[in-house]
Design an enzyme around this catalytic site. Structure first.
Site, mmCIF file in Angstrom:
data_model
loop_
_atom_site.group_PDB
_atom_site.id
_atom_site.type_symbol
_atom_site.label_atom_id
_atom_site.label_comp_id
_atom_site.label_asym_id
_atom_site.label_seq_id
_atom_site.Cartn_x
_atom_site.Cartn_y
_atom_site.Cartn_z
ATOM 1 N N GLU A 148 39.835 46.021 39.506
ATOM 2 C CA GLU A 148 40.885 47.180 39.240
ATOM 3 C C GLU A 148 40.187 48.585 38.892
ATOM 4 O OE1 GLU A 148 41.127 44.115 38.006
ATOM 5 O OE2 GLU A 148 43.459 43.462 38.188
ATOM 6 N N ALA B 62 46.998 42.021 43.693
ATOM 7 C CA ALA B 62 48.275 42.773 43.800
ATOM 8 C C ALA B 62 47.983 43.345 45.212
ATOM 9 C CB ALA B 62 48.722 43.704 42.838
ATOM 10 N N GLY C 50 45.074 40.575 40.181
ATOM 11 C CA GLY C 50 46.329 39.895 39.809
ATOM 12 C C GLY C 50 46.134 38.371 39.964
ATOM 13 N N GLU D 102 44.401 37.046 37.292
ATOM 14 C CA GLU D 102 45.499 37.102 36.011
ATOM 15 C C GLU D 102 46.700 36.154 36.103
ATOM 16 O OE1 GLU D 102 45.610 41.327 37.061
ATOM 17 O OE2 GLU D 102 45.490 41.702 35.044
HETATM 18 N N1 DAK Z 1 46.304 43.483 49.236
HETATM 19 C C1 DAK Z 1 46.858 43.774 50.524
HETATM 20 N N2 DAK Z 1 46.076 43.405 51.493
HETATM 21 C C2 DAK Z 1 45.022 42.452 51.182
HETATM 22 C C3 DAK Z 1 44.513 42.423 50.002
HETATM 23 C C4 DAK Z 1 45.148 42.958 48.637
HETATM 24 N N3 DAK Z 1 45.129 42.854 47.637
HETATM 25 N N4 DAK Z 1 43.283 41.505 49.863
HETATM 26 C C5 DAK Z 1 43.096 41.263 51.223
HETATM 27 N N5 DAK Z 1 44.065 41.991 52.164
HETATM 28 C C6 DAK Z 1 44.255 41.761 53.274
HETATM 29 C C7 DAK Z 1 43.461 42.716 54.194
HETATM 30 O O1 DAK Z 1 43.559 44.309 54.103
HETATM 31 C C8 DAK Z 1 43.123 42.182 55.655
HETATM 32 O O2 DAK Z 1 44.255 42.548 56.328
HETATM 33 P P1 DAK Z 1 44.006 42.729 57.844
HETATM 34 O O3 DAK Z 1 43.139 43.909 57.930
HETATM 35 O O4 DAK Z 1 43.583 41.510 58.552
HETATM 36 O O5 DAK Z 1 45.333 43.130 58.356
HETATM 37 C C9 DAK Z 1 43.383 40.668 55.163
HETATM 38 O O6 DAK Z 1 43.718 40.631 54.027
HETATM 39 C C10 DAK Z 1 41.858 39.980 55.327
HETATM 40 O O7 DAK Z 1 40.900 40.643 54.419
HETATM 41 P P2 DAK Z 1 39.572 40.901 54.803
HETATM 42 O O8 DAK Z 1 39.498 41.393 55.984
HETATM 43 O O9 DAK Z 1 39.247 42.195 53.621
HETATM 44 O O10 DAK Z 1 38.887 39.880 54.325
HETATM 45 P P3 DAK Z 1 37.219 39.501 53.907
HETATM 46 O O11 DAK Z 1 36.766 38.285 53.740
HETATM 47 O O12 DAK Z 1 36.530 40.575 54.502
HETATM 48 O O13 DAK Z 1 37.368 40.000 52.148
HETATM 49 C C11 DAK Z 1 38.178 40.259 50.003
HETATM 50 C C12 DAK Z 1 37.917 39.191 51.405
HETATM 51 C C13 DAK Z 1 39.277 39.216 49.339
HETATM 52 C C14 DAK Z 1 36.773 40.274 49.434
HETATM 53 C C15 DAK Z 1 38.591 41.588 50.414
HETATM 54 O O14 DAK Z 1 39.722 41.322 51.182
HETATM 55 C C16 DAK Z 1 38.915 42.298 49.233
HETATM 56 O O15 DAK Z 1 38.338 42.818 48.406
HETATM 57 N N6 DAK Z 1 40.427 42.470 49.039
HETATM 58 C C17 DAK Z 1 41.101 43.216 47.962
HETATM 59 C C18 DAK Z 1 40.612 42.881 46.592
HETATM 60 C C19 DAK Z 1 41.440 43.588 45.207
HETATM 61 O O16 DAK Z 1 40.669 44.646 45.212
HETATM 62 N N7 DAK Z 1 42.383 43.191 45.062
HETATM 63 C C20 DAK Z 1 43.405 43.974 44.289
HETATM 64 C C21 DAK Z 1 43.048 44.180 42.871
HETATM 65 S S1 DAK Z 1 44.017 44.880 41.977
HETATM 66 C C22 DAK Z 1 50.098 46.511 37.989
HETATM 67 C C23 DAK Z 1 49.293 45.836 37.308
HETATM 68 C C24 DAK Z 1 48.470 45.212 37.883
HETATM 69 C C25 DAK Z 1 48.240 45.281 39.315
HETATM 70 C C26 DAK Z 1 48.951 46.184 39.923
HETATM 71 C C27 DAK Z 1 50.106 46.845 39.382
HETATM 72 N N8 DAK Z 1 51.387 47.396 37.221
HETATM 73 C C28 DAK Z 1 51.600 47.131 36.086
HETATM 74 C C29 DAK Z 1 52.219 47.895 38.333
HETATM 75 C C30 DAK Z 1 47.085 44.431 39.988
HETATM 76 C C31 DAK Z 1 46.294 44.999 40.596
HETATM 77 C C32 DAK Z 1 45.420 44.229 41.264
HETATM 78 O O17 DAK Z 1 45.103 43.094 41.477
#
Ligand code: DAK
Length: 259
Positions: free
Chosen positions: A132, A64, A109, A112
Site C-alpha cells: 500500500e 483491493a 487486502g 489482510e
Molecule cells: N487490482 C486490479 N487488477 C489487478 C490487481 C489489483 N490489485 N492485481 C492484478 N490485477 C490485474 C492486472 O491489472 C492484470 O490485468 P490485465 O492487464 O490483464 O487486464 C491482471 O490482473 C494480471 O496482472 P499482471 O499482468 O500484473 O500479472 P503479473 O504476473 O505481471 O504480476 C502481480 C502479478 C500480483 C505482482 C501484479 O499484478 C501486482 O503487483 N498487482 C497489484 C498488487 C497490489 O498492489 N495490490 C493492491 C494492494 S493495495 C481501503 C482499505 C484497504 C485497501 C483498499 C481500500 N479502504 C479502507 C477504502 C487495500 C488496498 C490494497 O490491497
C-alpha cells in the site's frame, strides 16, 4: 454470486474468490458478496469449517481492486472500507473455524483477508506483501493492526515500509502462516485439517475461539476471567457430557451435536 464460488460438503464450506482476470482482486461487489455469504454460513449449523481460497494457480487475492479504487471518491472509499471491515470481522469472529488456503499472491487486502482467518496454510508459490505505501496509501483493511499482532511490530513495520514481497517459507518462519505445502496438495491439506477439527466439539471450539480472540487484546487477568466464564458455560452443554462419557467408556467415536 458473480465473484464467488461456494461448495459445501461434509461440514466444510470451500469459498473461492473467483475473479481470475484480475488475480482475484477485491472490489466492492465481491466484498458485499463475501459478507452476505458469511452471514448465511455463520447460521448454518451443518458447516463447521470455512476454507477461503482464490481461483487459479497464480493468486489467492492480489489486493483491493486498483481499477475501482483509482477514481473512487472519499465517500466511496469509506463504503468499501466498511464493507471490508464487516467481511473480515466475520471471518475472525464467526463461530466456525476459518482457514485461508493461500494459493499464490496474497498482497495488500489479500494478505489482510488471510490474516482475518483463524489459520493460514500457504502453497509453496505463495507470496505475501503489504504494497500500500507504494500506492500512496497505507494498509486499510486491518493490516497495520493484525500483522503487528501476528508477527511482531518490527517485522510488520519492515513489510509495510519496504513493500517487500516475502516467500511462503519466510511467511512461515515469521509466523504469518502455519504451514507451507505443495500447491497440488493445498486444498486436501486444509480439508484434512478441517476433518481433525470436526472430530472435536463445535461449541467448545467456538467458545475457545471467542476466548482467544477477546482475551488476546486484553490484560492477562481479564483474559483469564473470560476463560473461566466461557469454561463454565461449556459445562452446560450436551457435548461436554458426551466427550467425557466417551472417555470413561473408552469410546473413540463421539457424537457431538453442537449443543
Ligand atoms: N487490482 C486490479 N487488477 C489487478 C490487481 C489489483 N490489485 N492485481 C492484478 N490485477 C490485474 C492486472 O491489472 C492484470 O490485468 P490485465 O492487464 O490483464 O487486464 C491482471 O490482473 C494480471 O496482472 P499482471 O499482468 O500484473 O500479472 P503479473 O504476473 O505481471 O504480476 C502481480 C502479478 C500480483 C505482482 C501484479 O499484478 C501486482 O503487483 N498487482 C497489484 C498488487 C497490489 O498492489 N495490490 C493492491 C494492494 S493495495 C481501503 C482499505 C484497504 C485497501 C483498499 C481500500 N479502504 C479502507 C477504502 C487495500 C488496498 C490494497 O490491497
Amino acid at each position: 454470486m458473480n465473484n464467488l464460488l461456494l461448495e459445501v460438503e461434509n461440514g466444510v464450506a470451500l469459498l473461492t474468490i473467483n475473479r481470475p482476470k484480475s488475480l482475484n482482486a477485491l472490489n466492492s461487489e465481491t466484498l458485499a458478496e463475501i459478507n452476505s455469504c458469511l452471514m448465511d454460513l455463520e447460521k448454518n449449523e451443518d458447516v463447521k469449517v470455512v476454507i477461503l481460497t482464490g481461483s487459479g494457480e497464480k493468486s489467492f487475492v492480489a489486493g483491493a481492486d486498483i481499477s475501482e479504487m483509482v477514481n473512487a471518491t472519499a465517500a466511496e472509499g469509506r463504503v468499501m472500507g466498511l464493507l471490508a471491515r464487516e467481511a473480515f470481522s466475520r471471518f475472525e469472529n464467526m463461530p466456525q473455524v476459518t482457514i485461508a488456503a493461500v494459493n499464490g499472491f496474497a498482497l495488500g487486502g489479500g494478505c489482510e483477508i488471510a490474516m482475518s482467518c483463524d489459520i493460514r496454510v500457504a502453497s509453496e508459490n505463495a507470496k505475501f506483501a503489504q504494497p500500500e505505501c507504494g500506492l500512496g496509501i497505507l494498509p486499510g483493511f486491518g493490516g497495520t493492526q493484525r500483522l503487528a499482532r501476528l508477527v511482531n511490530k518490527g517485522r510488520a513495520k519492515e513489510m509495510i515500509f519496504t513493500c517487500d514481497m516475502i516467500s511462503a517459507d519466510e511467511a512461515c518462519r515469521i509466523g504469518l502462516v502455519n504451514h507451507v505445502v505443495p500447491q497440488a496438495e493445498l486444498i486436501d491439506y486444509c480439508k484434512a485439517m478441517a476433518g481433525r477439527i470436526m472430530k472435536n466439539a463445535p461449541l467448545g471450539i467456538a467458545l475457545a475461539k471467542q476466548a482467544i480472540n477477546t482475551g488476546y487484546d486484553a490484560d492477562l487477568d481479564t483474559g483469564l476471567k473470560l476463560e473461566a466464564n466461557l469454561f463454565g458455560l461449556s459445562f452446560a452443554t450436551a457435548d461436554k457430557k458426551e466427550g467425557m462419557t466417551a472417555f470413561l467408556e473408552k469410546r473413540k467415536e463421539k457424537n457431538f451435536i453442537g449443543k
